[in-house]
Write a protein that holds these residues in place. Structure first.
Motif, PDB file in Angstrom:
ATOM      1  N   ASN A 183       0.827  -1.210   0.000  1.00 50.62           N
ATOM      2  CA  ASN A 183       0.000   0.000   0.000  1.00 50.62           C
ATOM      3  C   ASN A 183       0.859   1.256   0.000  1.00 50.62           C
ATOM      4  OD1 ASN A 183      -2.533  -1.428   0.131  1.00 50.62           O
ATOM      5  ND2 ASN A 183      -2.060  -1.855   2.272  1.00 50.62           N
ATOM      6  N   VAL A 184       1.981   1.202   0.717  1.00 49.78           N
ATOM      7  CA  VAL A 184       2.911   2.337   0.709  1.00 49.78           C
ATOM      8  C   VAL A 184       3.536   2.488  -0.671  1.00 49.78           C
ATOM      9  CG1 VAL A 184       5.047   3.259   1.666  1.00 49.78           C
ATOM     10  CG2 VAL A 184       3.387   2.158   3.173  1.00 49.78           C
ATOM     11  N   LYS A 185       3.896   1.394  -1.276  1.00 48.11           N
ATOM     12  CA  LYS A 185       4.496   1.435  -2.616  1.00 48.11           C
ATOM     13  C   LYS A 185       3.551   2.090  -3.617  1.00 48.11           C
ATOM     14  CE  LYS A 185       6.741  -1.515  -6.067  1.00 48.11           C
ATOM     15  NZ  LYS A 185       7.160  -2.916  -6.394  1.00 48.11           N
ATOM     16  N   ALA A 186       2.285   1.687  -3.592  1.00 47.87           N
ATOM     17  CA  ALA A 186       1.297   2.269  -4.502  1.00 47.87           C
ATOM     18  C   ALA A 186       1.059   3.743  -4.177  1.00 47.87           C
ATOM     19  CB  ALA A 186      -0.008   1.484  -4.418  1.00 47.87           C
ATOM     20  N   TYR A 187       1.086   4.074  -2.918  1.00 47.38           N
ATOM     21  CA  TYR A 187       0.911   5.459  -2.446  1.00 47.38           C
ATOM     22  C   TYR A 187       2.014   6.365  -2.993  1.00 47.38           C
ATOM     23  CZ  TYR A 187       0.836   9.012   1.397  1.00 47.38           C
ATOM     24  OH  TYR A 187       0.813  10.151   2.169  1.00 47.38           O
ATOM     25  N   ILE A 188       3.251   5.901  -2.893  1.00 43.56           N
ATOM     26  CA  ILE A 188       4.375   6.679  -3.434  1.00 43.56           C
ATOM     27  C   ILE A 188       4.190   6.894  -4.930  1.00 43.56           C
ATOM     28  CG2 ILE A 188       6.850   6.658  -3.876  1.00 43.56           C
ATOM     29  CD1 ILE A 188       7.152   5.042  -1.256  1.00 43.56           C
ATOM     30  N   GLU A 189       3.865   5.839  -5.637  1.00 44.34           N
ATOM     31  CA  GLU A 189       3.699   5.940  -7.094  1.00 44.34           C
ATOM     32  C   GLU A 189       2.564   6.885  -7.451  1.00 44.34           C
ATOM     33  OE1 GLU A 189       3.147   1.874  -8.147  1.00 44.34           O
ATOM     34  OE2 GLU A 189       5.301   1.387  -8.031  1.00 44.34           O
ATOM     35  N   ARG A 190       1.493   6.822  -6.686  1.00 44.99           N
ATOM     36  CA  ARG A 190       0.318   7.669  -6.934  1.00 44.99           C
ATOM     37  C   ARG A 190       0.680   9.152  -6.780  1.00 44.99           C
ATOM     38  NH1 ARG A 190      -2.543   5.608  -2.987  1.00 44.99           N
ATOM     39  NH2 ARG A 190      -3.003   3.831  -4.305  1.00 44.99           N
ATOM     40  N   ILE A 191       1.384   9.461  -5.730  1.00 48.37           N
ATOM     41  CA  ILE A 191       1.699  10.867  -5.472  1.00 48.37           C
ATOM     42  C   ILE A 191       2.809  11.357  -6.400  1.00 48.37           C
ATOM     43  CG2 ILE A 191       2.612  12.460  -3.733  1.00 48.37           C
ATOM     44  CD1 ILE A 191       0.958  10.957  -1.664  1.00 48.37           C
ATOM     45  N   GLN A 192       3.773  10.501  -6.704  1.00 49.24           N
ATOM     46  CA  GLN A 192       4.824  10.897  -7.627  1.00 49.24           C
ATOM     47  C   GLN A 192       4.300  11.175  -9.034  1.00 49.24           C
ATOM     48  OE1 GLN A 192       7.919   7.736  -6.959  1.00 49.24           O
ATOM     49  NE2 GLN A 192       9.275   9.530  -6.883  1.00 49.24           N
ATOM     50  N   ARG A 194       1.753  12.962  -9.717  1.00 47.80           N
ATOM     51  CA  ARG A 194       1.142  14.288  -9.759  1.00 47.80           C
ATOM     52  C   ARG A 194       2.132  15.288 -10.369  1.00 47.80           C
ATOM     53  NH1 ARG A 194      -3.445  14.729  -6.452  1.00 47.80           N
ATOM     54  NH2 ARG A 194      -3.167  16.999  -6.387  1.00 47.80           N
ATOM     55  N   PRO A 195       1.704  16.068 -11.385  1.00 45.64           N
ATOM     56  CA  PRO A 195       2.624  17.010 -12.033  1.00 45.64           C
ATOM     57  C   PRO A 195       3.269  18.002 -11.077  1.00 45.64           C
ATOM     58  CG  PRO A 195       0.649  16.723 -13.359  1.00 45.64           C
ATOM     59  CD  PRO A 195       0.397  16.003 -12.072  1.00 45.64           C
ATOM     60  N   ALA A 196       2.504  18.506 -10.111  1.00 44.74           N
ATOM     61  CA  ALA A 196       3.079  19.479  -9.172  1.00 44.74           C
ATOM     62  C   ALA A 196       4.175  18.838  -8.328  1.00 44.74           C
ATOM     63  CB  ALA A 196       1.985  20.058  -8.268  1.00 44.74           C
ATOM     64  N   VAL A 197       3.987  17.577  -7.961  1.00 47.35           N
ATOM     65  CA  VAL A 197       4.995  16.874  -7.178  1.00 47.35           C
ATOM     66  C   VAL A 197       6.248  16.650  -8.020  1.00 47.35           C
ATOM     67  CG1 VAL A 197       5.525  14.733  -5.953  1.00 47.35           C
ATOM     68  CG2 VAL A 197       3.270  15.810  -5.696  1.00 47.35           C
ATOM     69  N   GLN A 198       6.060  16.269  -9.264  1.00 45.02           N
ATOM     70  CA  GLN A 198       7.201  16.063 -10.153  1.00 45.02           C
ATOM     71  C   GLN A 198       8.009  17.343 -10.309  1.00 45.02           C
ATOM     72  OE1 GLN A 198       5.639  14.428 -13.800  1.00 45.02           O
ATOM     73  NE2 GLN A 198       4.833  12.603 -12.791  1.00 45.02           N
ATOM     74  N   LYS A 199       7.318  18.469 -10.480  1.00 46.01           N
ATOM     75  CA  LYS A 199       8.014  19.739 -10.622  1.00 46.01           C
ATOM     76  C   LYS A 199       8.763  20.094  -9.351  1.00 46.01           C
ATOM     77  CE  LYS A 199       7.418  24.556 -11.986  1.00 46.01           C
ATOM     78  NZ  LYS A 199       6.457  25.598 -12.446  1.00 46.01           N
ATOM     79  N   ALA A 200       8.114  19.901  -8.213  1.00 45.80           N
ATOM     80  CA  ALA A 200       8.741  20.237  -6.929  1.00 45.80           C
ATOM     81  C   ALA A 200       9.986  19.382  -6.695  1.00 45.80           C
ATOM     82  CB  ALA A 200       7.744  20.044  -5.801  1.00 45.80           C
ATOM     83  N   LEU A 201       9.908  18.108  -6.972  1.00 47.29           N
ATOM     84  CA  LEU A 201      11.033  17.209  -6.721  1.00 47.29           C
ATOM     85  C   LEU A 201      12.171  17.429  -7.687  1.00 47.29           C
ATOM     86  CD1 LEU A 201       9.124  13.897  -5.918  1.00 47.29           C
ATOM     87  CD2 LEU A 201      10.210  15.448  -4.291  1.00 47.29           C
ATOM     88  N   SER A 202      11.910  18.092  -8.799  1.00 38.18           N
ATOM     89  CA  SER A 202      12.969  18.370  -9.770  1.00 38.18           C
ATOM     90  C   SER A 202      13.910  19.474  -9.296  1.00 38.18           C
ATOM     91  CB  SER A 202      12.371  18.757 -11.126  1.00 38.18           C
ATOM     92  OG  SER A 202      11.803  20.055 -11.082  1.00 38.18           O
ATOM     93  N   ILE A 203      13.510  20.194  -8.243  1.00 38.31           N
ATOM     94  CA  ILE A 203      14.342  21.272  -7.702  1.00 38.31           C
ATOM     95  C   ILE A 203      15.329  20.637  -6.730  1.00 38.31           C
ATOM     96  CG2 ILE A 203      14.350  23.458  -6.431  1.00 38.31           C
ATOM     97  CD1 ILE A 203      11.355  23.715  -7.259  1.00 38.31           C
TER      98      ILE A 203
END
Length: 206
Positions: A183-192, A194-203
Motif C-alpha cells: 500500500n505504501v508502494k502504490a501510495y508513493i507511485e500515486r503521489i509521484q 502528480r505534475p506538481a509533485v514532479q516539478k517540486a522534486l525536480s528542484i
C-alpha cells in the motif's frame, strides 16, 4: 510572493510540493546546509532553530510580511492561506493534523536517524542501525495499514501526504523493501505521478 529558504532535503521538498500544488508564486533562497549557511544571523532571524525550510510571506496577515519556520507549521499556514488541502471542518482537520504530527514527531525524526547511522556515520554502530531500521519498518507498517482501502492517509489528498511522501522516497537508504509494504508502494507511485509533485522534486540543490 513567498520567499522560501530551502535545501533539497525531504523537509525542503515538503514545501516546494505544497507551493506547487497550491499554485503560489515563490522564489527560492538556497541555504546550503553542507556549508553551515543555516547558522548565518540573517537566517536565524527567520528560523531560530537553524533548520530549513522557512518562509517569508510578503503578503501575510493584514498584507504585512510574516515569517514561518518548521515544515509542519509552514504547511498548516499555507493550507489556511489558500484554503487548499487542509479541510476546515473539525473532524476532517483533526484527521489531517494527527497524520501531519505523526510525520513530524515520528516518521521524519526516526527515518532521519536511520539515514544518519546507515549512510553517513563514520563509525557503523550495529545497535543504532538495528534500532532505527526496526523503528522505520514499524512506521512503514503503520502507514501501510492506514492506507488500506484509501488512496491518502486522511481520506483526501492533503498537507499530511505532502509531509510524508518526501521521506519515503529515500527508502533505499533505510533498508526498506517496498514490496513488503504494497500500500505504501502504490501510495508513493500515486503521489509521484502528480505534475506538481514532479516539478517540486525536480528542484535539487543537495
Amino acid at each position: 510572493m513567498i520567499d522560501l529558504y530551502y535545501w533539497g532535503t525531504p523537509n525542503g521538498h515538503k514545501i516546494t510540493i505544497a507551493l506547487e500544488e497550491m499554485g503560489l508564486e515563490y522564489q527560492i533562497f538556497p541555504i546550503n546546509i553542507l556549508e553551515n549557511d543555516q547558522f548565518q544571523p540573517d537566517f536565524l532571524n527567520i528560523s531560530p532553530n537553524n533548520k530549513i525550510p522557512a518562509i517569508v510571506d510578503q503578503n501575510g496577515p493584514q498584507q504585512k510580511p510574516i515569517s514561518v519556520f518548521e515544515s509542519g507549521a509552514i504547511l498548516q499556514y499555507l493550507g489556511r492561506k489558500t484554503g487548499l488541502f487542509y479541510p476546515t471542518d473539525e473532524q476532517s482537520r483533526v484527521e489531517v493534523e494527527q497524520w501531519l504530527m505523526w510525520q513530524m514527531g515520528g516518521l521524519g525524526p526516526m527515518l532521519g536517524q536511520n539515514h544518519h547511522f546507515n549512510k553517513f556515520a563514520k563509525e557503523k554502530i550495529p545497535y543504532a542501525i538495528q534500532r532505527y531500521v526496526t523503528e522505520t519498518k514499524r512506521l512503514y507498517g503503520v502507514l501501510d495499514k492506514q492506507l488500506v482501502g484509501q488512496n491518502y492517509v486522511a481520506g483526501d489528498y492533503s498537507i499530511a501526504d505532502m509531509a510524508i511522501v518526501p521521506w519515503l522516497l529515500r527508502y533505499e537508504w533505510q533498508s526498506i523493501d517496498l514490496d513488503e509494504f504494497p500500500n505504501v508502494k502504490a501510495y508513493i507511485e500515486r503521489i509521484q505521478a502528480r505534475p506538481a509533485v514532479q516539478k517540486a522534486l525536480s528542484i535539487q540543490l543537495a
